[in-house]
Design an enzyme around this catalytic site. Sequence first.
Site, short mmCIF file in Angstrom:
data_model
loop_
_atom_site.label_atom_id
_atom_site.label_comp_id
_atom_site.label_asym_id
_atom_site.label_seq_id
_atom_site.Cartn_x
_atom_site.Cartn_y
_atom_site.Cartn_z
N ASP A 1 -15.19 -33.83 -30.22
CA ASP A 1 -14.56 -33.69 -31.55
C ASP A 1 -13.03 -33.65 -31.45
O ASP A 1 -12.46 -33.42 -30.39
CB ASP A 1 -15.09 -32.39 -32.18
CG ASP A 1 -15.02 -32.43 -33.69
OD1 ASP A 1 -14.54 -33.42 -34.25
OD2 ASP A 1 -15.47 -31.45 -34.32
N ARG B 1 -18.84 -40.56 -35.71
CA ARG B 1 -18.81 -40.02 -37.07
C ARG B 1 -17.93 -40.92 -37.91
O ARG B 1 -16.80 -41.21 -37.53
CB ARG B 1 -18.26 -38.60 -37.05
CG ARG B 1 -19.34 -37.55 -37.10
CD ARG B 1 -19.94 -37.37 -38.49
NE ARG B 1 -18.95 -36.74 -39.32
CZ ARG B 1 -18.62 -35.45 -39.20
NH1 ARG B 1 -19.24 -34.66 -38.34
NH2 ARG B 1 -17.69 -34.95 -39.95
N ASP C 1 -16.60 -34.19 -42.99
CA ASP C 1 -17.74 -33.29 -42.97
C ASP C 1 -18.43 -33.22 -44.32
O ASP C 1 -17.75 -33.10 -45.35
CB ASP C 1 -17.29 -31.86 -42.63
CG ASP C 1 -16.80 -31.71 -41.21
OD1 ASP C 1 -16.43 -32.73 -40.59
OD2 ASP C 1 -16.77 -30.57 -40.72
N LYS D 1 -21.10 -33.93 -28.26
CA LYS D 1 -20.33 -34.21 -29.48
C LYS D 1 -18.88 -33.92 -29.16
O LYS D 1 -18.48 -32.76 -28.96
CB LYS D 1 -20.83 -33.34 -30.63
CG LYS D 1 -20.02 -33.49 -31.92
CD LYS D 1 -20.67 -32.72 -33.06
CE LYS D 1 -19.82 -32.71 -34.33
NZ LYS D 1 -20.46 -31.88 -35.38
N CYS E 1 -16.14 -37.83 -32.64
CA CYS E 1 -15.92 -37.25 -33.97
C CYS E 1 -14.43 -36.97 -34.12
O CYS E 1 -13.73 -36.71 -33.14
CB CYS E 1 -16.74 -35.97 -34.08
SG CYS E 1 -16.75 -35.21 -35.71
C1 9PG Z 1 -16.43 -27.62 -35.78
C2 9PG Z 1 -16.48 -28.75 -36.78
C3 9PG Z 1 -17.80 -29.53 -36.75
C4 9PG Z 1 -17.70 -30.75 -37.63
C5 9PG Z 1 -16.51 -31.59 -37.24
C6 9PG Z 1 -15.24 -30.74 -37.31
O1 9PG Z 1 -9.96 -30.69 -42.04
N1 9PG Z 1 -10.64 -29.70 -41.78
O2 9PG Z 1 -10.42 -28.59 -42.30
C7 9PG Z 1 -11.77 -29.84 -40.92
C8 9PG Z 1 -12.52 -28.74 -40.57
C9 9PG Z 1 -13.62 -28.91 -39.77
C10 9PG Z 1 -13.94 -30.15 -39.30
C11 9PG Z 1 -13.20 -31.22 -39.67
C12 9PG Z 1 -12.09 -31.09 -40.47
O3 9PG Z 1 -15.11 -30.28 -38.62
O4 9PG Z 1 -16.38 -32.72 -38.03
O5 9PG Z 1 -18.88 -31.53 -37.54
O6 9PG Z 1 -18.12 -29.92 -35.43
O7 9PG Z 1 -15.38 -29.60 -36.47
O8 9PG Z 1 -15.23 -26.93 -35.83
#
Ligand code: 9PG
Length: 497
Positions: A314, A369, A373, A312, A354
């Site tokens: 990210d 993705r 989330d 994954k 992601c």
């Molecule tokens: C791990 C997470 C998970 C999740 C991902 C990603 O904008 N935000 O505050 C925000 C926080 C977390 C986030 C995306 C945006 O999640 O999508 O599945 O892997 O990282 O830290």
Amino acid sequence: MPSLIQLGELEIAVHAERLTAIDQGYLLQGQSVALFHPFGNGYFYRHGWHSWSLTTWVSLSSTLAQPQPPLRWPMIDHPVLLEKYPFAGSAVGAVRGTRGTDEKILSLGALALDGHVSADNLLLRGDYPYAMPGVPSEWYVAYGPEQKVFAAYAHLLGQRFGIRARHPSPRVWCSWYSVYTDISQDLLLNVLQELTDFPFDVFQIDDGWQQNLGDWQSNAKFPQGMTWLAEQIQKAGFTPGLWLAPLAVAPSSKLFQEHPEWLLRDSQGQPVLAGHNWGDRFYGLDTTLPAVHDWLYELIETVRSWGYSYLKLDFLYAGALPAQRHENVSPEAALRQGLEVIRQAAGNAYMLACGAPILPALGLADGLRIGPDVAPYWDNPERSETLHDLSGPGTRNALRTSLHRLWLRPLVDTDPDVAFFRTRFNLMNPLQSTLTQDMAYIAGFRATSDLPAWLDPHERQALLAFLQSQPAVQPLDRYRFQVDQRLVDFTFLANEW
Ligand code: 9PG
């Protein structure tokens, strides 16, 4: 001088350098193109920049305010698009009238990376803000029923970037939406034991195993190391999966100290802000640097050698921010270079992109993705309403954007994020949780983070049935689906603004 083109019953004036009629529409050439549309203050299909960015139909007379605060902008959407929020989007845009779900749409889709599409009550415009000499600035314009128009656009994207959809997608247990960063070797070993009766394909370790963003070695919570843990996962009958944010770098990391010259920088030489998370700012890597290619290749090769074959990946947008780069290529072309290196090193491992700009991932990632989330709550009004940020974690935001990206399904496995079965540690009502399950069926990607120990016997049964069934899905209109014999209706997410 604009040219006139006939699209079905519409006659439309178009500004472009060149026009070619093809199946169901026209190919346009031009760094900037514009179409005069007849829909006045109808609706605009806004397609957000990366996985989490707002994607929906929005009224052209909407007063939706700009998300705050700017410190987080790259995590929300492309900073240039946010300037014209919500009437600018990435890669593709469309306009339609206000009649209803059967109204035909006029769409404009970029066939090269970095395209922006914006609209007002007269024009649908396309721009390639970073067009480089010699790179074709091509667009596809079409008019017709939404599903047909998007399918034709997806087909052209597949020809240019490639197709990697692997239907059926793997069934994934992911650690994030239950324990978040509180994972440890012992906790995951316990979960592994509890999961033996469930037919998951992948056991995916999320954020929390690493030393730092940039320092991709295991931390003290994993005393036997990642290879040993992958062996335990494999012994339990699952494919080991691991989360990485390979293009994101924390200022406190060793990587940041050792290779400040690898960071994306602006014209003043300052590192370009990629966002704010994990209690600090973070930055992105210059994926056009040969040294970064070598480092990325080695990182992915290492993770593969530990035994992880579901990755994954990210926060990928961190590699596609506007910046001064070693090589003078556009931001998304730079990201694609990085993803090509990662794909080479990954071999046939499954790559889930992601936080990723959409077009650069096509043909390279197996899964993508397609929304923000989910969370064990429906919405967070402090962020969605007070800060006007519809890209934040929450099931409502996740369903809305995923629903409007289902047209990507022929190209890539579309991941709408995990489904919920638990009532423990979950603020949603059962109907809201059921919607996450139905979205998994509709998008064709089944995953959860629920710990079996949190499930009552009825919920365990529901999770088992979910993993064992692949119901027939028939779209009825933009927002309604027949899932086996049931009607699943997301119309409440239509035309919110
Ligand atoms: C791990 C997470 C998970 C999740 C991902 C990603 O904008 N935000 O505050 C925000 C926080 C977390 C986030 C995306 C945006 O999640 O999508 O599945 O892997 O990282 O830290």
